[in-house]
Motif scaffolding. Structure first.
Motif, PDB file in Angstrom:
ATOM      1  N   TYR A   9       0.900  -1.141   0.010  1.00 17.54           N
ATOM      2  CA  TYR A   9      -0.026   0.028  -0.042  1.00 17.54           C
ATOM      3  C   TYR A   9       0.747   1.244  -0.037  1.00 17.54           C
ATOM      4  N   ASN A  77      -2.391   0.272  -5.851  1.00 18.75           N
ATOM      5  CA  ASN A  77      -2.455  -0.451  -4.734  1.00 18.75           C
ATOM      6  C   ASN A  77      -3.345   0.803  -3.793  1.00 18.75           C
ATOM      7  N   LEU A  78      -3.703   0.225  -2.820  1.00 17.43           N
ATOM      8  CA  LEU A  78      -4.648   1.097  -1.887  1.00 17.43           C
ATOM      9  C   LEU A  78      -3.545   2.218  -1.146  1.00 17.43           C
ATOM     10  N   ILE A  87      -8.325   1.509   6.323  1.00 17.49           N
ATOM     11  CA  ILE A  87      -7.397   0.396   5.746  1.00 17.49           C
ATOM     12  C   ILE A  87      -7.067  -0.567   6.583  1.00 17.49           C
ATOM     13  N   ASN A  92      -6.570  -4.753   2.046  1.00 21.96           N
ATOM     14  CA  ASN A  92      -5.796  -4.603   1.077  1.00 21.96           C
ATOM     15  C   ASN A  92      -5.510  -5.988   0.211  1.00 21.96           C
ATOM     16  N   ASN A  95      -7.355  -7.150  -2.934  1.00 22.40           N
ATOM     17  CA  ASN A  95      -7.430  -6.313  -4.139  1.00 22.40           C
ATOM     18  C   ASN A  95      -5.892  -7.133  -4.787  1.00 22.40           C
TER      19      ASN A  95
END
Length: 165
Positions: A9, A77-78, A87, A92, A95
């Motif tokens: 992330y 990405n987040l 989050i 995470n 994804n």
């Protein structure tokens, strides 16, 4: 996990959120992940994960207490900035980069147990498994559970319907 960016992330180092990063890492380290696909018939999956069509695909049913989460395929990405305190490692890890979309992956997450409860329904044998090995596998599987369906792969017909959970 095959994507080298999975679980990554983004965050702004000038606005680094130490407590959020620490919480995400702690959660990530406690998670166990079972990765599955919604399809038994994708030629790329057979090539990549079934020893070049010499392996098997297993169609299964999850026990009611386990949930399979479909992945979201995206190109980024987040971001901690975007999600702030919402989050989580699990969010995470739901994804994956869009290039992996063909896998049609779902994941089961656990924290307190080592195994996911399943019932095997069907085993599809790869098209390149030797006849002797196929015969041995069929006998073994039948001896273990007569209700498990064992079939040869569809001789190159990879457009069969998806496995239903």
């Amino acid at each position: 996990m095959n994507d080298p960016n999975e679980g990554m992330y983004y965050y702004d180092p000038l606005k680094y959120y130490k407590e959020i990063n620490s919480a995400i890492r702690k959660e990530q380290n406690s998670l166990r992940i079972c990765s599955l696909s919604k399809t038994l018939h994708n030629i790329l999956l057979w090539s990549h994960y079934a020893d070049g069509h010499k392996g098997v695909a297993i169609g299964l049913e999850l026990k009611p207490k386990d949930t399979a989460y479909p992945l979201k395929y995206d190109s980024t990405n987040l971001s901690v900035e975007q999600y702030r305190k919402s989050i989580t490692a699990m969010k995470n890890l739901k994804n994956k980069h869009k290039d992996w979309k063909y896998e049609r992956e779902v994941r089961v997450f656990t924290q307190r147990k080592k195994f996911v409860g399943i019932k095997i329904k069907i085993i599809v044998l790869g098209v390149k498994i030797e006849k002797e090995d196929k015969d041995t596998l069929k006998k073994l599987i039948t001896n273990i559970d007569k209700d498990i369906i064992v079939v040869d792969n569809f001789k190159g017909n990879f457009s069969q319907p998806d496995w239903k959970y």
